[in-house]
Design a protein around this motif. Structure first.
Motif, PDB file in Angstrom:
ATOM      1  N   CYS A 186     -37.107  -3.151 -13.082  1.00 34.85           N
ATOM      2  CA  CYS A 186     -37.358  -4.337 -13.926  1.00 34.85           C
ATOM      3  C   CYS A 186     -38.802  -4.289 -14.375  1.00 34.85           C
ATOM      4  O   CYS A 186     -39.729  -4.155 -13.541  1.00 34.85           O
ATOM      5  CB  CYS A 186     -37.076  -5.609 -13.125  1.00 34.85           C
ATOM      6  SG  CYS A 186     -37.277  -7.125 -14.108  1.00 34.85           S
ATOM      7  N   SER A 187     -39.018  -4.407 -15.669  1.00 29.74           N
ATOM      8  CA  SER A 187     -40.369  -4.363 -16.212  1.00 29.74           C
ATOM      9  C   SER A 187     -41.077  -5.700 -16.112  1.00 29.74           C
ATOM     10  O   SER A 187     -42.281  -5.791 -16.262  1.00 29.74           O
ATOM     11  CB  SER A 187     -40.327  -3.896 -17.673  1.00 29.74           C
ATOM     12  OG  SER A 187     -39.538  -4.787 -18.432  1.00 29.74           O
ATOM     13  N   ALA A 188     -40.356  -6.786 -15.786  1.00 32.76           N
ATOM     14  CA  ALA A 188     -40.967  -8.123 -15.654  1.00 32.76           C
ATOM     15  C   ALA A 188     -41.554  -8.275 -14.272  1.00 32.76           C
ATOM     16  O   ALA A 188     -41.144  -7.607 -13.312  1.00 32.76           O
ATOM     17  CB  ALA A 188     -39.935  -9.204 -15.922  1.00 32.76           C
ATOM     18  N   LEU A 189     -42.531  -9.149 -14.121  1.00 37.75           N
ATOM     19  CA  LEU A 189     -43.117  -9.420 -12.824  1.00 37.75           C
ATOM     20  C   LEU A 189     -42.089 -10.103 -11.948  1.00 37.75           C
ATOM     21  O   LEU A 189     -41.454 -11.074 -12.359  1.00 37.75           O
ATOM     22  CB  LEU A 189     -44.369 -10.299 -12.977  1.00 37.75           C
ATOM     23  CG  LEU A 189     -45.545  -9.644 -13.723  1.00 37.75           C
ATOM     24  CD1 LEU A 189     -46.683 -10.660 -13.920  1.00 37.75           C
ATOM     25  CD2 LEU A 189     -46.054  -8.433 -12.953  1.00 37.75           C
ATOM     26  N   PRO A 190     -41.927  -9.659 -10.695  1.00 37.18           N
ATOM     27  CA  PRO A 190     -40.883 -10.223  -9.831  1.00 37.18           C
ATOM     28  C   PRO A 190     -41.310 -11.534  -9.200  1.00 37.18           C
ATOM     29  O   PRO A 190     -42.485 -11.851  -9.136  1.00 37.18           O
ATOM     30  CB  PRO A 190     -40.713  -9.140  -8.764  1.00 37.18           C
ATOM     31  CG  PRO A 190     -42.045  -8.473  -8.680  1.00 37.18           C
ATOM     32  CD  PRO A 190     -42.621  -8.504 -10.057  1.00 37.18           C
ATOM     33  N   LYS A 191     -40.337 -12.283  -8.748  1.00 35.51           N
ATOM     34  CA  LYS A 191     -40.549 -13.519  -7.998  1.00 35.51           C
ATOM     35  C   LYS A 191     -40.149 -13.272  -6.555  1.00 35.51           C
ATOM     36  O   LYS A 191     -39.449 -12.320  -6.242  1.00 35.51           O
ATOM     37  CB  LYS A 191     -39.715 -14.658  -8.589  1.00 35.51           C
ATOM     38  CG  LYS A 191     -40.090 -14.983 -10.031  1.00 35.51           C
ATOM     39  CD  LYS A 191     -39.201 -16.110 -10.561  1.00 35.51           C
ATOM     40  CE  LYS A 191     -39.550 -16.422 -12.015  1.00 35.51           C
ATOM     41  NZ  LYS A 191     -38.700 -17.519 -12.552  1.00 35.51           N
ATOM     42  N   ARG A 192     -40.560 -14.152  -5.668  1.00 32.37           N
ATOM     43  CA  ARG A 192     -40.223 -13.999  -4.247  1.00 32.37           C
ATOM     44  C   ARG A 192     -38.771 -14.429  -4.051  1.00 32.37           C
ATOM     45  O   ARG A 192     -38.476 -15.621  -4.104  1.00 32.37           O
ATOM     46  CB  ARG A 192     -41.160 -14.849  -3.410  1.00 32.37           C
ATOM     47  CG  ARG A 192     -41.010 -14.582  -1.927  1.00 32.37           C
ATOM     48  CD  ARG A 192     -42.160 -15.223  -1.203  1.00 32.37           C
ATOM     49  NE  ARG A 192     -42.111 -14.929   0.213  1.00 32.37           N
ATOM     50  CZ  ARG A 192     -43.107 -15.132   1.065  1.00 32.37           C
ATOM     51  NH1 ARG A 192     -44.259 -15.638   0.614  1.00 32.37           N
ATOM     52  NH2 ARG A 192     -42.982 -14.844   2.346  1.00 32.37           N
ATOM     53  N   THR A 193     -37.866 -13.435  -3.847  1.00 29.20           N
ATOM     54  CA  THR A 193     -36.416 -13.739  -3.757  1.00 29.20           C
ATOM     55  C   THR A 193     -35.786 -12.995  -2.589  1.00 29.20           C
ATOM     56  O   THR A 193     -34.771 -12.321  -2.736  1.00 29.20           O
ATOM     57  CB  THR A 193     -35.710 -13.348  -5.050  1.00 29.20           C
ATOM     58  OG1 THR A 193     -35.950 -11.966  -5.294  1.00 29.20           O
ATOM     59  CG2 THR A 193     -36.162 -14.180  -6.212  1.00 29.20           C
ATOM     60  N   CYS A 194     -36.385 -13.017  -1.417  1.00 33.48           N
ATOM     61  CA  CYS A 194     -35.838 -12.312  -0.243  1.00 33.48           C
ATOM     62  C   CYS A 194     -34.628 -13.072   0.296  1.00 33.48           C
ATOM     63  O   CYS A 194     -34.758 -14.251   0.689  1.00 33.48           O
ATOM     64  CB  CYS A 194     -36.930 -12.209   0.829  1.00 33.48           C
ATOM     65  SG  CYS A 194     -36.357 -11.407   2.337  1.00 33.48           S
ATOM     66  N   LYS A 195     -33.420 -12.392   0.325  1.00 28.27           N
ATOM     67  CA  LYS A 195     -32.209 -13.050   0.809  1.00 28.27           C
ATOM     68  C   LYS A 195     -31.142 -11.985   1.131  1.00 28.27           C
ATOM     69  O   LYS A 195     -31.253 -10.849   0.700  1.00 28.27           O
ATOM     70  CB  LYS A 195     -31.666 -14.011  -0.234  1.00 28.27           C
ATOM     71  CG  LYS A 195     -31.279 -13.335  -1.542  1.00 28.27           C
ATOM     72  CD  LYS A 195     -30.775 -14.364  -2.536  1.00 28.27           C
ATOM     73  CE  LYS A 195     -30.398 -13.684  -3.853  1.00 28.27           C
ATOM     74  NZ  LYS A 195     -29.910 -14.679  -4.847  1.00 28.27           N
ATOM     75  N   PRO A 196     -30.092 -12.397   1.930  1.00 29.50           N
ATOM     76  CA  PRO A 196     -29.023 -11.449   2.228  1.00 29.50           C
ATOM     77  C   PRO A 196     -28.201 -11.144   0.966  1.00 29.50           C
ATOM     78  O   PRO A 196     -27.940 -12.029   0.160  1.00 29.50           O
ATOM     79  CB  PRO A 196     -28.162 -12.157   3.273  1.00 29.50           C
ATOM     80  CG  PRO A 196     -29.048 -13.229   3.825  1.00 29.50           C
ATOM     81  CD  PRO A 196     -29.949 -13.647   2.722  1.00 29.50           C
ATOM     82  N   GLU A 197     -27.806  -9.858   0.867  1.00 28.48           N
ATOM     83  CA  GLU A 197     -26.992  -9.424  -0.270  1.00 28.48           C
ATOM     84  C   GLU A 197     -25.973  -8.392   0.223  1.00 28.48           C
ATOM     85  O   GLU A 197     -26.314  -7.524   1.025  1.00 28.48           O
ATOM     86  CB  GLU A 197     -27.880  -8.816  -1.350  1.00 28.48           C
ATOM     87  CG  GLU A 197     -27.114  -8.347  -2.587  1.00 28.48           C
ATOM     88  CD  GLU A 197     -28.030  -7.748  -3.634  1.00 28.48           C
ATOM     89  OE1 GLU A 197     -27.528  -6.957  -4.452  1.00 28.48           O
ATOM     90  OE2 GLU A 197     -29.241  -8.051  -3.604  1.00 28.48           O
ATOM     91  N   ALA A 198     -24.714  -8.532  -0.215  1.00 29.04           N
ATOM     92  CA  ALA A 198     -23.653  -7.615   0.243  1.00 29.04           C
ATOM     93  C   ALA A 198     -23.859  -6.221  -0.327  1.00 29.04           C
ATOM     94  O   ALA A 198     -24.141  -6.057  -1.522  1.00 29.04           O
ATOM     95  CB  ALA A 198     -22.283  -8.132  -0.166  1.00 29.04           C
ATOM     96  N   MET A 199     -23.749  -5.230   0.564  1.00 29.39           N
ATOM     97  CA  MET A 199     -23.822  -3.838   0.105  1.00 29.39           C
ATOM     98  C   MET A 199     -22.593  -3.524  -0.760  1.00 29.39           C
ATOM     99  O   MET A 199     -21.519  -4.083  -0.521  1.00 29.39           O
ATOM    100  CB  MET A 199     -23.830  -2.875   1.303  1.00 29.39           C
ATOM    101  CG  MET A 199     -25.112  -2.889   2.107  1.00 29.39           C
ATOM    102  SD  MET A 199     -25.018  -1.704   3.486  1.00 29.39           S
ATOM    103  CE  MET A 199     -24.845  -0.170   2.589  1.00 29.39           C
TER     104      MET A 199
END
Length: 583
Positions: A466-479
Motif C-alpha cells: 500500500c502506497s498510503a500511510l498506514p493506520k494502527r490496525t493490529c487485530k486477529p485475521e483468519a489465514m
C-alpha cells in the motif's frame, strides 16, 4: 435292213430282188431300255442280218426272289417264250404274320411304335393268342376260305366316374407298370358331399358320440370308419358323473366333490395331520373351483453342514412336536471348541481372527474378522512385509522420499512452482522421516483499509503493498484456508510424521499496522537517536482440535492454541513466545 432292187427286164417284165441296204443306209441303232426286259432276259447286239439290231436272249440265270419276313416263294412253270418261271411271295397258310403296334419301355409302360424304327413282326400259329402291349389281345384264326388272319380286341379301362367308390371316396388315376389300365386309388373320404382328408375326423353337431374318420390302413388303402362312442359314467370315490350340456359333446365328466386319502373321503375344508406330525393337510377348493389336497410341511430348523462345521450344537427332542430344538453352545475352529467370549487367531491365516460371541438375544455367533492389507503406498513410499516370525498380518509403507504433486523429491532437494512464487519447498528428514517444508516469503504489513487505488504488488507478484500511510490496525485475521494445509505437524512413535491433509478454517493470525518511530533523546554526548518499534502480537488464545493423518495411515488428534486477540507490543527478543501446540 433290206430293200427291193431291179435286177433285169424279162420279156419286158421288170424283176426285183430283195437285197440288203448299204451299211450307211441302215437305220440308226437305238439302245433299248432294261425295263422292257423280263426276269432272266438280256439285250444282245445281232449283226448277222443286213443291218445290226438288238435282240432279247435268255441269260440262263434267274434272279433270286427275296420275300418279306415269314413269306414263302411259289413258282409257276415258265412258258415257251419266257426265260424264267413266274414267282410269288405267299404268307404261311397255317399261321398269321403280325406287325406289332406297341412296345414296352424299360420302365414297364406301353409305348406306340415309332415309324422311324424297324417294325417288329412275329408269326403266330392258327389258334394261338398273344398281347400287343397290355391292352390289345390278338388271336390267329382261319376264315371260311381257309386263309389265316388275326383278330384283335382292345381292353376297355373303367373311368373314375364309373368306379364303385366314386360316391364314397375321392379317386385318383395312376399309371402302373406292366398293366393295361391305370390304378384307381382312394385319396380321401367323402361323407354327404363333405371331403374328409386322411387323418381327419368329421364330427356331427347333433350327435357328439358319432364321428367319421378317414384313415390309411397298413396296406396303404384309404378307408372310412364310422365310430359310435359310449360313455363310462362310473366315477372314483369322491367324484360324481355330470352329463354334458352341449349336444356336440359325447360324454359328460366326473366332477370332484371331495378329497380321497387311502380310500377315505375328506370333505372340502377338512384338515388332518400326518403320523409324524410334520405335515398338515387340507382339502380345499381354489379360485378355479378345483378341489385339491394342500400339504404344508413344517420346516424344522436344523443346522446345515456349514453350521455343523462352525458351531457345537445341543439337540433337545420335544414331545408331541415335529421338530427338535438345536442350540449353539460353542464355536468351532478346525474341530477345536471356542467358548463364548473366546478369541483366537487362525493358525493357517494370521490375518484372520475368530471370536465366539453371545448376542443380546442369547444366540452364539462366530465372528471371522479378515484383515485386508493395503499394499498400495503413495508416491515416495514402499511397502514392507512383516517378518515371517511375527504374528502381525500387515506390513507397512516406509517413506523414503518426499512427494508433491505426484513428483518424488530426495532429502535436501528444494523446488518452487511458477504459479506459486510466494513459497519455496524443501524435503528434509524429520525424525528420520522425509518431510516437506514450505517457506513463505515474508511480506510487509498490508493495511486492509488501504484504498484500492493505492494497492500494488511487489516484483514477484507475491505481496500486496500500500502506497498510503498506514493506520494502527493490529487485530486477529483468519489465514487463507489453503495456506493452513500441512502447517500442523507432529511425530509419533510407531506412526511416523502426522500432518493435517485438509484446510483448518478460522485459524487466526495477528495482522495490522503498529506505529514505529525513531527520535533524538538525551543531552550532550549522551544524546542519540532511539528507535521504538511495535509489533502486532497475540494477547489471548482459544483452544482448537485438528485431525492429523500419519504415515502409518492412522489418524491423530492434536490441540492447538488459536489467536483470539492481538495487541501492539514492543518488538524485542524478551517478549515471550507462545507455543501453538498443546499435547
Amino acid at each position: 435292213g433290206q430293200h427291193w432292187k431291179l435286177i433285169k427286164e424279162l420279156n419286158e417284165c421288170l424283176q426285183y430282188a430283195c437285197v440288203c441296204l448299204e451299211p450307211e443306209d441302215c437305220p440308226k441303232l437305238i439302245t433299248p431300255e432294261d425295263t422292257d426286259l423280263k426276269p432272266g432276259e438280256n439285250w444282245i447286239l445281232d449283226d448277222t442280218g443286213c443291218c445290226p439290231r438288238h435282240t432279247i436272249k435268255c441269260t440262263g440265270e434267274c434272279p433270286e426272289v427275296v420275300c418279306p419276313e415269314f413269306h414263302v416263294v411259289t413258282e409257276e412253270s415258265a412258258k415257251e417264250e419266257e426265260c424264267c418261271p413266274k414267282t410269288k411271295c405267299e404268307p404261311p397258310v397255317d399261321a398269321c404274320i403280325y406287325d406289332y403296334q406297341y412296345y414296352i419301355d424299360p420302365s414297364g409302360f406301353e409305348q406306340l411304335m415309332n415309324s422311324s424304327e424297324p417294325s417288329k413282326k412275329q408269326v403266330h400259329k392258327v389258334g394261338e393268342s398273344w398281347q400287343d402291349g397290355f391292352c390289345l389281345s390278338c388271336k390267329c384264326l382261319e376264315d371260311s376260305e381257309g386263309l389265316s388272319q388275326h383278330q384283335c380286341s382292345q381292353q376297355v379301362c373303367p373311368t373314375l366316374d364309373a368306379h364303385p367308390d366314386y360316391d364314397e371316396y375321392t379317386l385318383e388315376s395312376e399309371s402302373v407298370p406292366n398293366q393295361c389300365c391305370s390304378k384307381i386309388t382312394r385319396t380321401a373320404c367323402i361323407d354327404d358331399s363333405d371331403i374328409i382328408e386322411v387323418g381327419e375326423t368329421k364330427t356331427f353337431p347333433y350327435n357328439g358320440c358319432l364321428s367319421m374318420e378317414c384313415i390309411r390302413t397298413a396296406e396303404g388303402k384309404v378307408e372310412k370308419i364310422q365310430k359310435i362312442s359310449s360313455c363310462n359314467e362310473s366315477c372314483s370315490v369322491g367324484w360324481e358323473y355330470e352329463p354334458p350340456v352341449n349336444p356336440e359333446q359325447c360324454c359328460g365328466k366326473c366332477v370332484q366333490i371331495a378329497c380321497t386319502v387311502d380310500d377315505q373321503v375328506k370333505a372340502v375344508g377338512e384338515t388332518w395331520v400326518s403320523d409324524d406330525l410334520c405335515t398338515i393337510y387340507n382339502c380345499s377348493m381354489d379360485e378355479h373351483d378345483q378341489i385339491q389336497i394342500v400339504a404344508v410341511e413344517i420346516q424344522c430348523s436344523e443346522p446345515s453342514e456349514e453350521e455343523l462345521h462352525l458351531y457345537v450344537f445341543e439337540k433337545e427332542i420335544m414331545p408331541n412336536q415335529c421338530c427338535s430344538i438345536y442350540t449353539r453352545v460353542a464355536c468351532l475352529l478346525n474341530d477345536t471348541s471356542i467358548l463364548v467370549g473366546g478369541r483366537v487367531q487362525d493358525p493357517n491365516d494370521r490375518c484372520t481372527t475368530i471370536s465366539c460371541v453371545a448376542e443380546a438375544n442369547g444366540v452364539i455367533v462366530r465372528h471371522e474378522e479378515k484383515t485386508v492389507c493395503n499394499t498400495k503406498c503413495g508416491v515416495g513410499s514402499t511397502y514392507v512385509e512383516p517378518l515371517s516370525v511375527s504374528n502381525d498380518c500387515c506390513g507397512e509403507c516406509l517413506k523414503i522420499k518426499c512427494s508433491d504433486n505426484e513428483t518424488e523429491y530426495s532429502i535436501g532437494e528444494h523446488w518452487t512452482y511458477e504459479d506459486d512464487a510466494c513459497y519455496t519447498y524443501s524435503c528434509e528428514a524429520r525424525n528420520d522421516v522425509p518431510t516437506i517444508f514450505a517457506a513463505k516469503q515474508d511480506c510487509p504489513y498490508f493495511d486492509p483499509e488501504c484504498p484500492d487505488e493505492e494497492i500494488y504488488m511487489d516484483e514477484l507478484g507475491c505481496c500486496k503493498l500500500c502506497s498510503a500511510l498506514p493506520k494502527r490496525t493490529c487485530k486477529p485475521e483468519a489465514m487463507p484456508s489453503q495456506d493452513t494445509v500441512g502447517i500442523f505437524e507432529v511425530s509419533q512413535p510407531n506412526k511416523g510424521t502426522c500432518t493435517n491433509q485438509y484446510p483448518v478454517n478460522s485459524f487466526m493470525m495477528c495482522s495490522g499496522y503498529c506505529e514505529s518511530f525513531t527520535k533524538f533523546q538525551g543531552q550532550g554526548k549522551q544524546a542519540e537517536h532511539v528507535s521504538s518499534c511495535y509489533c502486532c502480537k497475540p494477547s489471548r488464545f482459544d483452544k482448537i482440535k485438528v485431525e492429523l493423518l500419519c504415515d502409518s495411515g492412522d489418524t491423530y488428534s492434536a490441540v492447538y492454541d488459536n489467536i483470539a486477540e492481538c495487541e501492539c507490543h514492543i518488538c524485542n527478543d524478551n517478549f515471550p513466545e507462545i507455543k501453538g501446540i498443546k499435547q
